[in-house]
Design a protein around this motif. Structure first.
Motif, mmCIF file in Angstrom:
data_model
loop_
_atom_site.group_PDB
_atom_site.id
_atom_site.type_symbol
_atom_site.label_atom_id
_atom_site.label_comp_id
_atom_site.label_asym_id
_atom_site.label_seq_id
_atom_site.Cartn_x
_atom_site.Cartn_y
_atom_site.Cartn_z
ATOM 1 N N LEU A 161 56.745 106.075 -84.720
ATOM 2 C CA LEU A 161 57.169 104.692 -84.909
ATOM 3 C C LEU A 161 56.695 103.825 -83.746
ATOM 4 N N ASN A 162 56.805 104.353 -82.533
ATOM 5 C CA ASN A 162 56.328 103.616 -81.360
ATOM 6 C C ASN A 162 54.827 103.379 -81.439
ATOM 7 N N THR A 163 54.111 104.414 -81.872
ATOM 8 C CA THR A 163 52.660 104.292 -82.042
ATOM 9 C C THR A 163 52.335 103.188 -83.037
ATOM 10 N N PHE A 164 53.068 103.166 -84.128
ATOM 11 C CA PHE A 164 52.846 102.193 -85.196
ATOM 12 C C PHE A 164 53.159 100.770 -84.726
ATOM 13 N N ILE A 165 54.280 100.594 -84.033
ATOM 14 C CA ILE A 165 54.665 99.269 -83.550
ATOM 15 C C ILE A 165 53.655 98.742 -82.536
ATOM 16 N N LYS A 166 53.227 99.619 -81.636
ATOM 17 C CA LYS A 166 52.228 99.211 -80.639
ATOM 18 C C LYS A 166 50.896 98.862 -81.296
ATOM 19 N N ALA A 167 50.613 99.451 -82.443
ATOM 20 C CA ALA A 167 49.394 99.135 -83.177
ATOM 21 C C ALA A 167 49.496 97.755 -83.836
ATOM 22 N N ILE A 168 50.681 97.443 -84.352
ATOM 23 C CA ILE A 168 50.888 96.123 -84.958
ATOM 24 C C ILE A 168 50.699 95.030 -83.909
ATOM 25 N N VAL A 169 51.287 95.240 -82.731
ATOM 26 C CA VAL A 169 51.155 94.248 -81.661
ATOM 27 C C VAL A 169 49.699 94.114 -81.227
ATOM 28 N N ALA A 170 48.986 95.243 -81.172
ATOM 29 C CA ALA A 170 47.567 95.199 -80.812
ATOM 30 C C ALA A 170 46.777 94.382 -81.825
ATOM 31 N N GLY A 171 47.092 94.542 -83.105
ATOM 32 C CA GLY A 171 46.419 93.752 -84.138
ATOM 33 C C GLY A 171 46.657 92.268 -83.944
ATOM 34 N N ILE A 188 45.869 94.408 -74.509
ATOM 35 C CA ILE A 188 46.102 95.742 -75.065
ATOM 36 C C ILE A 188 45.996 96.817 -73.983
ATOM 37 N N CYS A 189 44.949 96.732 -73.169
ATOM 38 C CA CYS A 189 44.764 97.732 -72.106
ATOM 39 C C CYS A 189 45.826 97.594 -71.021
ATOM 40 N N THR A 190 46.153 96.363 -70.663
ATOM 41 C CA THR A 190 47.115 96.131 -69.590
ATOM 42 C C THR A 190 48.528 96.561 -69.977
ATOM 43 N N LEU A 191 48.915 96.288 -71.231
ATOM 44 C CA LEU A 191 50.285 96.551 -71.676
ATOM 45 C C LEU A 191 50.438 97.881 -72.412
ATOM 46 N N GLY A 192 49.312 98.554 -72.685
ATOM 47 C CA GLY A 192 49.383 99.884 -73.288
ATOM 48 C C GLY A 192 49.618 99.901 -74.781
ATOM 49 N N TYR A 193 49.048 98.931 -75.504
ATOM 50 C CA TYR A 193 49.180 98.919 -76.957
ATOM 51 C C TYR A 193 48.052 99.729 -77.599
ATOM 52 N N ASN A 194 48.122 99.886 -78.915
ATOM 53 C CA ASN A 194 47.222 100.808 -79.607
ATOM 54 C C ASN A 194 46.208 100.089 -80.487
ATOM 55 N N LEU A 195 44.966 100.127 -80.078
ATOM 56 C CA LEU A 195 43.870 99.546 -80.850
ATOM 57 C C LEU A 195 43.005 100.668 -81.413
ATOM 58 N N PHE A 196 42.766 100.637 -82.707
ATOM 59 C CA PHE A 196 42.037 101.726 -83.363
ATOM 60 C C PHE A 196 40.683 101.978 -82.714
ATOM 61 N N TYR A 244 46.009 114.313 -84.032
ATOM 62 C CA TYR A 244 45.719 112.962 -83.533
ATOM 63 C C TYR A 244 45.195 112.063 -84.647
ATOM 64 N N LEU A 245 44.625 112.693 -85.686
ATOM 65 C CA LEU A 245 44.111 111.936 -86.829
ATOM 66 C C LEU A 245 45.224 111.122 -87.485
ATOM 67 N N ILE A 246 46.428 111.681 -87.521
ATOM 68 C CA ILE A 246 47.567 110.960 -88.100
ATOM 69 C C ILE A 246 47.860 109.704 -87.282
ATOM 70 N N ASP A 247 47.796 109.838 -85.962
ATOM 71 C CA ASP A 247 48.002 108.677 -85.095
ATOM 72 C C ASP A 247 46.951 107.611 -85.364
ATOM 73 N N LEU A 248 45.713 108.038 -85.517
ATOM 74 C CA LEU A 248 44.628 107.079 -85.757
ATOM 75 C C LEU A 248 44.832 106.332 -87.069
ATOM 76 N N ILE A 249 45.282 107.039 -88.091
ATOM 77 C CA ILE A 249 45.550 106.390 -89.384
ATOM 78 C C ILE A 249 46.688 105.372 -89.237
ATOM 79 N N LEU A 250 47.751 105.765 -88.535
ATOM 80 C CA LEU A 250 48.872 104.853 -88.300
ATOM 81 C C LEU A 250 48.423 103.627 -87.508
ATOM 82 N N ILE A 251 47.571 103.859 -86.524
ATOM 83 C CA ILE A 251 47.087 102.754 -85.691
ATOM 84 C C ILE A 251 46.225 101.805 -86.516
#
Length: 206
Positions: free
Chosen positions: A4-14, A44-52, A66-73
């Protein structure tokens, strides 16, 4: 919870990439716009968010899961870009954004698949250099110049970044166009290849 954290950080990165895309669309100077676009990757780099496009570069260093994380991101990045475009659709700057973005995505939709793929590969070679430079450069100025140069050059060269394209298509309200999904899929594949290319060479030549 970790997913969930991975997913939320990906949304913010978007959202951040969308903000970078917004300033690029609004600034008249293409060079200045390209430089300012780097605010997205900087945040993204400074705050540690997730960019595909950044995270995919490290697939070879991680387990197959890790593939699952990439799909979520990837999905999170998509949701983030769409969310920002919806927010901006209620503002006075939307008509200008929509008009400029529609011109950009029309060019992409008219491009050939091989061209989109290769431009995607070249883009993520630069993204890898930008992220690696930020992570490993011992000098503070060097870290930020890595981001600025990596992002600015890929934009000015016309290379294809799947998350930026998600935003352009969203703000142009062009997801219903015939080639929208095809374009994103092809560019994503290109970004994956480009992101893995230098890490693979690095492993081989150790």
């Amino acid at each position: 919870m970790q997913k969930l954290n991975t997913f939320i950080k990906a949304i913010v990165a978007g959202i951040f990439i969308g903000i970078g895309g917004t300033v690029y669309l609004l600034v008249e100077s293409k060079v200045i716009g390209a430089v300012l676009f780097s605010v997205g990757l900087f945040a993204i780099c400074t705050l540690g968010y997730n960019l595909f496009t950044g995270k995919v570069c490290y697939a070879l260093d991680n387990k197959p899961s890790y593939l699952i994380d990439l799909i979520l991101i990837w999905i999170g990045n998509l949701i983030g870009t769409i969310s920002l475009s919806i927010i901006l659709s209620f503002t006075r700057i939307y008509p200008a954004l929509n008009e400029k973005a529609l011109g950009i995505v029309t060019t992409k939709f008219q491009d050939q698949p091989l061209s989109l793929l290769l431009l995607g590969v070249l883009c993520n070679i630069l993204i890898y250099l930008a992220v690696e430079g930020y992570k490993n450069n011992p000098h503070e100025l060097g870290k930020y110049l890595s981001i600025i140069f990596g992002v600015s050059v890929f934009i000015l060269c016309g290379f294809e970044h799947c998350v930026a394209d998600m935003y352009y298509i969203s703000i142009a309200n062009a997801w219903t166009y015939a080639h929208a999904i095809e374009c994103i899929v092809i560019v994503t594949i290109g970004n994956i290849i480009g992101g893995l290319l230098l890490p693979l060479i690095k492993k081989i030549t150790k």
